[in-house]
Design a protein around this motif. Structure first.
Motif, mmCIF file in Angstrom:
data_model
loop_
_atom_site.group_PDB
_atom_site.id
_atom_site.type_symbol
_atom_site.label_atom_id
_atom_site.label_comp_id
_atom_site.label_asym_id
_atom_site.label_seq_id
_atom_site.Cartn_x
_atom_site.Cartn_y
_atom_site.Cartn_z
ATOM 1 N N HIS A 1 26.020 -0.975 32.100
ATOM 2 C CA HIS A 1 25.531 -0.022 31.579
ATOM 3 C C HIS A 1 23.825 -0.348 31.714
ATOM 4 C CE1 HIS A 1 28.365 2.731 30.372
ATOM 5 N NE2 HIS A 1 28.935 1.572 29.806
ATOM 6 N N LYS A 2 23.321 -1.537 31.889
ATOM 7 C CA LYS A 2 22.005 -1.750 32.054
ATOM 8 C C LYS A 2 20.976 -1.018 33.004
ATOM 9 C CE LYS A 2 19.397 -6.158 31.376
ATOM 10 N NZ LYS A 2 19.264 -7.592 31.500
ATOM 11 N N PRO A 3 21.656 -0.810 34.246
ATOM 12 C CA PRO A 3 20.712 0.047 35.195
ATOM 13 C C PRO A 3 20.277 1.513 34.345
ATOM 14 C CG PRO A 3 22.571 -0.814 36.249
ATOM 15 C CD PRO A 3 22.817 -1.084 34.585
ATOM 16 N N ALA A 4 21.287 2.090 33.636
ATOM 17 C CA ALA A 4 20.733 3.266 33.003
ATOM 18 C C ALA A 4 19.669 3.093 31.951
ATOM 19 C CB ALA A 4 21.878 3.892 32.145
ATOM 20 N N ARG A 5 19.682 1.993 31.340
ATOM 21 C CA ARG A 5 18.477 1.571 30.184
ATOM 22 C C ARG A 5 17.377 1.437 31.042
ATOM 23 N NH1 ARG A 5 17.024 -3.348 27.647
ATOM 24 N NH2 ARG A 5 17.017 -4.105 29.845
ATOM 25 N N ASN A 6 17.426 0.683 32.104
ATOM 26 C CA ASN A 6 16.232 0.565 32.795
ATOM 27 C C ASN A 6 15.668 1.773 33.475
ATOM 28 O OD1 ASN A 6 16.550 -2.164 32.273
ATOM 29 N ND2 ASN A 6 17.189 -2.574 34.407
ATOM 30 N N ILE A 7 16.437 2.763 34.083
ATOM 31 C CA ILE A 7 15.977 3.925 34.563
ATOM 32 C C ILE A 7 15.450 4.988 33.628
ATOM 33 C CG2 ILE A 7 16.677 6.127 35.465
ATOM 34 C CD1 ILE A 7 18.976 4.704 36.955
ATOM 35 N N SER A 8 16.002 5.012 32.376
ATOM 36 C CA SER A 8 15.667 5.838 31.390
ATOM 37 C C SER A 8 14.463 5.121 30.816
ATOM 38 C CB SER A 8 16.626 5.723 30.458
ATOM 39 O OG SER A 8 16.043 6.228 28.973
ATOM 40 N N ARG A 9 14.194 3.868 30.751
ATOM 41 C CA ARG A 9 12.836 3.307 30.076
ATOM 42 C C ARG A 9 11.936 3.521 31.173
ATOM 43 N NH1 ARG A 9 13.571 -3.059 29.208
ATOM 44 N NH2 ARG A 9 13.369 -3.069 31.088
ATOM 45 N N HIS A 10 11.992 3.355 32.301
ATOM 46 C CA HIS A 10 11.174 3.661 33.143
ATOM 47 C C HIS A 10 10.483 4.987 33.373
ATOM 48 C CE1 HIS A 10 8.277 3.190 36.739
ATOM 49 N NE2 HIS A 10 8.974 4.178 37.176
ATOM 50 N N PHE A 11 11.622 5.819 33.429
ATOM 51 C CA PHE A 11 11.105 7.551 33.289
ATOM 52 C C PHE A 11 10.397 7.641 32.192
ATOM 53 C CE2 PHE A 11 12.277 11.677 32.267
ATOM 54 C CZ PHE A 11 11.497 12.481 33.488
ATOM 55 N N PHE A 12 10.950 7.568 30.947
ATOM 56 C CA PHE A 12 10.492 8.079 29.590
ATOM 57 C C PHE A 12 9.146 7.197 29.350
ATOM 58 C CE2 PHE A 12 10.133 9.062 25.248
ATOM 59 C CZ PHE A 12 10.191 10.554 25.456
ATOM 60 N N ASN A 13 9.299 5.920 29.380
ATOM 61 C CA ASN A 13 8.266 5.123 28.637
ATOM 62 C C ASN A 13 7.178 4.721 29.661
ATOM 63 O OD1 ASN A 13 9.566 5.105 26.312
ATOM 64 N ND2 ASN A 13 10.485 2.985 26.133
ATOM 65 N N ARG A 14 7.404 4.249 30.781
ATOM 66 C CA ARG A 14 6.549 3.477 31.626
ATOM 67 C C ARG A 14 6.056 4.101 32.784
ATOM 68 N NH1 ARG A 14 9.627 -2.430 31.146
ATOM 69 N NH2 ARG A 14 9.689 -2.633 29.275
ATOM 70 N N ALA A 15 6.664 5.052 33.361
ATOM 71 C CA ALA A 15 6.027 5.422 34.577
ATOM 72 C C ALA A 15 4.796 6.193 34.541
ATOM 73 C CB ALA A 15 7.094 6.636 35.365
ATOM 74 N N PHE A 16 4.387 6.803 33.567
ATOM 75 C CA PHE A 16 3.250 7.695 33.491
ATOM 76 C C PHE A 16 2.238 6.647 33.172
ATOM 77 C CE2 PHE A 16 0.114 10.811 31.694
ATOM 78 C CZ PHE A 16 0.512 11.780 32.336
ATOM 79 N N ILE A 17 2.554 5.517 32.299
ATOM 80 C CA ILE A 17 1.436 4.603 31.911
ATOM 81 C C ILE A 17 1.002 3.766 33.214
ATOM 82 C CG2 ILE A 17 1.242 2.662 30.498
ATOM 83 C CD1 ILE A 17 2.670 3.725 28.317
ATOM 84 N N GLU A 18 2.004 3.507 34.140
ATOM 85 C CA GLU A 18 1.860 2.715 35.402
ATOM 86 C C GLU A 18 0.897 3.719 36.202
ATOM 87 O OE1 GLU A 18 5.484 0.529 36.927
ATOM 88 O OE2 GLU A 18 4.870 2.115 38.592
ATOM 89 N N GLY A 19 1.197 5.079 36.180
ATOM 90 C CA GLY A 19 0.427 5.704 36.929
ATOM 91 C C GLY A 19 -1.135 5.706 36.467
ATOM 92 N N LEU A 20 -1.274 5.702 35.334
ATOM 93 C CA LEU A 20 -2.795 5.529 34.748
ATOM 94 C C LEU A 20 -3.249 4.000 35.225
ATOM 95 C CD1 LEU A 20 -1.931 6.940 31.328
ATOM 96 C CD2 LEU A 20 -3.478 7.991 33.189
ATOM 97 N N THR A 21 -2.475 2.913 35.061
ATOM 98 C CA THR A 21 -3.132 1.684 35.358
ATOM 99 C C THR A 21 -3.237 1.396 36.871
ATOM 100 O OG1 THR A 21 -1.095 0.787 34.958
ATOM 101 C CG2 THR A 21 -2.281 0.891 32.954
#
Ligand code: IFM
Length: 456
Positions: free
Chosen positions: A232-252
């Protein structure tokens, strides 16, 4: 007797957060007022109606409540559909209303933090396709310019967009917010436009008001991985990237990476003077072959912990330090906690939740994280979007009977007042508000006295 004290830095901001549509009442020209008219969109078909009656002036008495809690700041939003009721036509009376609101804060020594987009859009923007239309970016920039020209002499802290990925997920994937879509492609396009809109707003504000401090409020969730973790870890990673990190990565970095590819948005790079963290829940992620439209990622409520109503996750206060730690490493600007709280009409769990949250925040600050303020969600019970006025979704330090507009003080308001006044959380507060947990949170001298040194 020594009392342990978790002291916060001098000048730390303590406040509460609200948003226009949730407290003002009488909004009839935005996408939420249209959405509320359809059965099935809001709990029991409710409508925001008069909300907390702020448009008629009741904000003054609620700001007095914030003062009674020794707050020194307040986060609120302005309603785009009132200020720009038709494309390019600005309503001076609406802007003057917000001037009075900000003055009411300043008169009370409450530092305003003003959010420019908190979930609602003017109906005219919705008719043009809303945030799926790339023109939304310029429309938003035009609105922001007008607001900053009108309020810039009174406001330093600007928050461009509230919770962009909640807006995307609830509106374009889950279909719970307007426009009620279920499309990953649409979600992707809207995310690109929001990132561009933040960048355009950032540069416009700095143009007009070089001394402004501009950021945005980013919701983060904590995520456990369903067992067995290896699967199940890939699901955690996808969801963490989409919800928490992608937008912030876009800003940095100036590049947005989402399923479907990368988009370069160079103008978004380095557009944060500060970043706001909105933190509430922990969820559990796992793979589910039955939901290809959600990239097989299933995010559910954990089975144990401090569980709120079914549609939300576990209330896990220590996630605050987890996210502050990650943000401190990956974003080079100061942070604010722009929202944190829990739904609890009876105030049974809120004091413990608040104490554990502030405890977690203090630990992060004392490990050198640069956090400048904390805004509790929320000052007074208000319209909770798809949950309407569902009694299970009362987030206020003050209750509100939306029929009579009568407010009632919860004991958490008294606790929050003590924390803000002392600029600290103390063992004494823990002993009085959460006696069963005080020793675990604050080992007092009596506990230390029992620690015996090994005999030589
Ligand atoms: O009420 C909302 C707010 O509008 C955005 N953040 C979460 C809050 C509680 O659900």
């Amino acid at each position: 007797m020594v009392d342990f004290t978790m002291q916060f830095p001098a000048g730390f901001l303590w406040g509460t957060a609200t948003s226009a549509h949730q407290v003002e009442g009488g909004n009839t020209n935005n996408n939420w007022s249209a959405w509320e008219k359809n059965a099935g969109h809001v709990f029991q078909g409710q409508k925001s109606g008069q909300a907390c009656d702020w448009w008629n002036g009741r904000y003054t008495e609620d700001f007095d409540r914030a003062v009674a809690m020794h707050n020194n700041a307040h986060r609120l939003s302005v309603e785009w559909s009132r200020i720009e009721p038709e494309p390019g036509r600005f309503d001076d009376a609406a802007l003057e209303h917000y001037v009075r609101v900000i003055d009411a804060l300043r008169e009370r020594n409450l530092e305003p933090m003003v959010t420019l987009h908190h979930f609602t859009n003017p109906l005219w923007l919705q008719d043009k396709g809303g945030w799926l239309n790339p023109d939304a970016v310029q429309h938003f920039e035009g609105f922001v310019r007008r607001v900053v020209e009108a309020l810039g002499d009174r406001v330093t802290l600007w928050c461009t967009i509230n919770e962009p990925m909640v807006f995307v997920q609830a509106g374009y994937i889950m279909g719970r917010f307007p426009p009620g879509k279920h499309s990953m492609g649409a979600a992707r396009r809207v995310t690109v436009h929001l990132l561009k809109a933040h960048a355009a707003a950032y540069h416009a504000i700095k143009d007009i008001q070089p001394g402004a401090q501009v950021g945005l409020a980013k919701a983060m969730i904590s995520l456990k991985t369903r067992t067995p973790g290896l699967i199940h870890k890939p699901a955690r990673n996808i969801s963490r990237h989409f919800f928490n990190r992608a937008f912030i990565e876009g800003l940095t970095t100036g590049v947005l990476r989402l399923a479907g590819g990368k988009t370069a948005i160079p103008e978004a790079r380095d557009t944060l003077d500060w970043l706001g963290l909105n933190y509430y829940y922990r969820f559990q992620a796992g793979l589910n072959p039955l939901i290809p439209h959600r990239l097989f990622v299933d995010v559910t409520r954990p089975r144990e912990g401090l569980l709120g109503p079914e549609s939300v996750g576990e209330c896990w206060p220590e996630g605050l330090a987890e996210h502050i730690k990650w943000l401190s490493r990956h974003v080079g600007c100061p942070l604010y906690i722009t929202e944190n709280g829990m739904p609890d009409a009876d105030d049974t769990y809120r004091p413990l939740h608040m104490i554990r949250s502030v405890h977690s925040l203090w630990q992060a600050i004392n490990m050198n994280a640069s956090v400048k303020g904390y805004f509790y969600w929320t000052l007074v019970d208000n319209f909770e979007w798809a949950e309407g006025y569902d009694p299970r979704f009362r987030f206020g330090l003050y209750g509100c009977d939306h029929e009579t507009q009568e407010r009632s003080k919860r004991q958490s308001a008294a606790l929050y007042g003590e924390i803000c006044e002392a600029n600290a959380l103390t063992g004494d507060m823990a002993r009085r508000y959460v006696p069963d947990h005080a020793d675990a949170l604050f080992p007092g001298v009596d506990v230390l006295a029992e620690v015996r040194l090994p005999e030589r």
